[in-house]
Motif scaffolding. Structure first.
Motif, short mmCIF file in Angstrom:
data_model
loop_
_atom_site.label_atom_id
_atom_site.label_comp_id
_atom_site.label_asym_id
_atom_site.label_seq_id
_atom_site.Cartn_x
_atom_site.Cartn_y
_atom_site.Cartn_z
N LEU A 159 30.45 38.32 36.04
CA LEU A 159 31.64 37.98 36.83
C LEU A 159 32.65 39.12 36.83
CD1 LEU A 159 32.23 34.22 35.94
CD2 LEU A 159 31.50 35.19 38.12
N GLY A 219 33.87 41.18 40.06
CA GLY A 219 35.30 41.28 40.40
C GLY A 219 35.73 42.72 40.62
N GLY A 266 34.30 43.90 43.91
CA GLY A 266 35.07 43.28 45.00
C GLY A 266 36.40 43.97 45.21
N ALA A 267 37.07 44.34 44.12
CA ALA A 267 38.35 45.04 44.23
C ALA A 267 38.16 46.42 44.85
CB ALA A 267 39.00 45.17 42.86
#
Length: 104
Positions: A22, A26, A29-30
């Motif tokens: 996860l 993340g 994704g950022a």
């Protein structure tokens, strides 16, 4: 041994593995979001119609000089060097040129 069963080592590893996946997701994704913002804000052209003076003809189009003194490629045109015409000019090209070649 108590009334609460102890967790085994494999249960602890699976929970920490999920957390790390996860976290990596993340971070990726950022990075993707920052890249999208960069492309839409800084790279996307901002075309404004402006009066330019054609200074040269090349295979890739007409090279014109805007009245700020910056040469820009305006694409294919039906003008001769020395003609003044109206053309679409990317304003961000001027901003980048000013940033790379400060005159002050």
């Amino acid at each position: 041994m108590g009334a609460i069963p102890e967790r085994t080592i494999t249960e602890r590893k699976s929970k920490s593995g999920k957390k790390s996946i996860l976290m990596i997701g993340g971070i990726l994704g950022a990075i993707a979001a920052v890249g999208l913002v960069y492309l839409t804000v800084y790279v996307e052209p901002e075309l404004i119609q402006e009066r330019v003076k054609v200074i040269a003809m090349t295979e890739s189009g007409c090279i014109a000089e805007i009245f700020d003194g910056f040469p820009v490629n305006i694409g294919q045109c039906n003008a001769q060097p020395g003609d003044t015409i109206m053309a679409h000019v990317d304003q961000k090209v001027k901003e980048r040129a000013k940033a790379m070649n400060p005159t002050d």
